[in-house]
Design an enzyme around this catalytic site. Structure first.
Site, PDB file in Angstrom:
ATOM      1  CG  ASP A 147      -6.164  -1.278  -4.730  1.00  0.00           C
ATOM      2  OD1 ASP A 147      -6.803  -0.699  -3.828  1.00  0.00           O
ATOM      3  OD2 ASP A 147      -4.997  -1.689  -4.588  1.00  0.00           O
ATOM      4  CB  SER A 151      -0.959  -0.030   1.193  1.00  0.00           C
ATOM      5  OG  SER A 151      -1.970   0.931   1.065  1.00  0.00           O
ATOM      6  CG  HIS A 171      -5.135  -2.452  -0.579  1.00  0.00           C
ATOM      7  ND1 HIS A 171      -4.898  -1.721  -1.726  1.00  0.00           N
ATOM      8  CD2 HIS A 171      -4.431  -1.828   0.400  1.00  0.00           C
ATOM      9  CE1 HIS A 171      -4.105  -0.701  -1.455  1.00  0.00           C
ATOM     10  NE2 HIS A 171      -3.796  -0.752  -0.162  1.00  0.00           N
TER      11      HIS A 171
END
Length: 440
Positions: free
Chosen positions: A313, A218, A380
């Site tokens: 995502d 991330s 994610h």
């Protein structure tokens, strides 16, 4: 053979149950500023494997032993080095020593957790583990790519592994000397944290590494793009050094109302932490926010990088493509929570989002030593979760799990440039189902 949709259903069910629990728990403690909630979602999404998944027959997602607990080490002489979290506390990391054939191999992981765009949201982070080591867990589980279980992490299980905690709010990039902002102390020192922790690890053995892998998830994935070449420079010239960015390829796209929500957010971060000077590629003709997007950053990265990203995502769908502010009638609410509930028109927009990612990644196809693995999942980060990283029911593209593809690429066993088909083509995906939207 890849697992069938039937075989993967129980594991996917456990993931969904776990997420629903996290959603309910999060609602109870929602006392931070609104912007912190978005960052908390990024942190949750980027580390959802670190909590045990529901299971009828084991405490481990893959049926093996429980994950190792690794203690927190605070940076020595942090104040003297000016390498401080947002609140002025010392940054930290978790180090698990390698053994045997992995004793001279190092895997460094940069934690994710969003960004803060203004003093109010940064002040909220100062009262959390995203801005202060005072709130960080003293032990964390090492799972997925950090696991020391060979069955879950066949290529890197016995390496020296480090998880660097994230507490600066700008992907380890800021370096603002002035501590006072509107009369309040803030330490925007991510670049110094990166340098100081790396120097400490160099003296703990990193300087002798025969192979090293910088990874991140991330916001930590974005930091991996940013620091990959600097990481290479720390290691012996004859060592194998590569980087992996997981869920860090954030896109500069228009949201469903036509606004560039993500670019605006990034522009605030760049201005707040003085990042324009940090990036040589950031010229005066560009909007400040453009400096942070991976599509721009990777153009100037020389060292080999592996791009691991879902085409859909989950965080970007909720906050870049269809943020709540762009959807006043809540027509996207169900779709944002569960991709299987998207209408045909909404799926068309999601397919356009997927194409944007493919177009951006295609720019690095000509980089001979680079690799990528873009699957069609609504998730994610995927490298920290033993279930998605490497398990009997992990997602597969061309019959390869993520761990197998990454290992093949790192050790030059084959070229890995995998692009999955469009949703809902891949029955092996573990698509997240949210109990409620996370507000931004």
């Amino acid at each position: 053979m890849p697992p069938s949709s039937t075989a993967s259903a129980p594991a996917a069910h456990h993931v969904r149950l776990w997420w629903r629990r996290r959603g309910r728990a999060g609602a109870v403690g929602a006392t931070f500023a609104v912007a912190l909630l978005a960052a908390a979602l990024l942190l949750t999404l980027s580390s959802y494997a670190s909590a045990p998944l529901a299971s009828d027959d084991s405490s481990s997602p893959s049926g093996g032993r429980s994950p190792a607990l690794v203690g927190l080490t605070l940076l020595r002489r942090a104040k003297e080095k000016g390498a401080l979290c947002l609140d002025g506390s010392a940054p930290g990391y978790h180090l698990q020593r390698g053994s045997g054939s992995g004793s001279q191999s190092w895997l460094i992981h940069l934690e994710g957790g969003g960004w803060c765009r203004n003093l109010r949201s940064c002040a909220s982070r100062q009262r959390s583990m995203l801005g202060s080591s005072r709130y960080m867990e003293r032990q964390v589980e090492f799972t997925g790519i950090l696991s020391d279980d060979k069955s879950q992490n066949p290529d890197f299980y016995n390496w020296n592994k480090v998880k660097i905690r994230y507490c600066d709010g700008a992907s380890f990039s800021g370096n603002v000397k002035d501590e006072l902002q509107n009369g309040t102390r803030f330490f925007f020192r991510g670049q110094r944290i990166w340098e100081a922790v790396m120097n400490e690890l160099v003296f703990k053995g990193l300087r002798n590494a025969k192979q090293a892998f910088l990874t991140g998830c991330s916001a930590g994935g974005l930091a991996t793009y940013i620091h990959c070449d600097a990481f290479r420079a720390l290691l012996p010239k004859d060592s194998r050094v590569k980087c992996l960015a997981d869920g860090g390829f954030f896109l500069d796209v228009k949201d469903i109302s036509g606004k560039r929500t993500m670019q605006s957010f990034y522009s605030d971060v760049v201005r707040l932490q003085g990042l324009r000077e940090r990036f040589l590629h950031c010229n005066s003709t560009m909007e400040p926010g453009q400096c942070l997007f991976p599509r721009e950053v990777v153009k100037h990265v020389v060292n080999p990088v592996f791009i691991l990203n879902p085409a859909y995502d989950a965080w970007q769908v909720q906050h870049a493509l269809a943020p709540e502010a762009s959807d006043p009638r809540h027509s996207w609410l169900d779709c944002r929570l569960d991709i299987s509930k998207c209408s045909s028109d909404q799926l068309g927009i999601l397919q356009g989002f997927r194409k944007e990612l493919h177009d951006a990644v295609s720019e690095v196809k000509q980089k001979r030593n680079w690799g990528f693995y873009i699957n069609s999942c609504f998730v994610h980060c995927q490298s920290l979760n033993s279930l998605t990283w490497h398990s009997p029911t992990s997602p597969r593209v061309n019959n390869k799990s993520i761990a197998e593809a990454v290992g093949d690429w790192f050790f030059d066993r084959r070229e890995v440039k995998e692009m999955d088909c469009e949703y809902p083509c891949n029955p092996t995906c573990h698509n997240l189902v949210f109990a409620r939207p996370f507000k931004i």
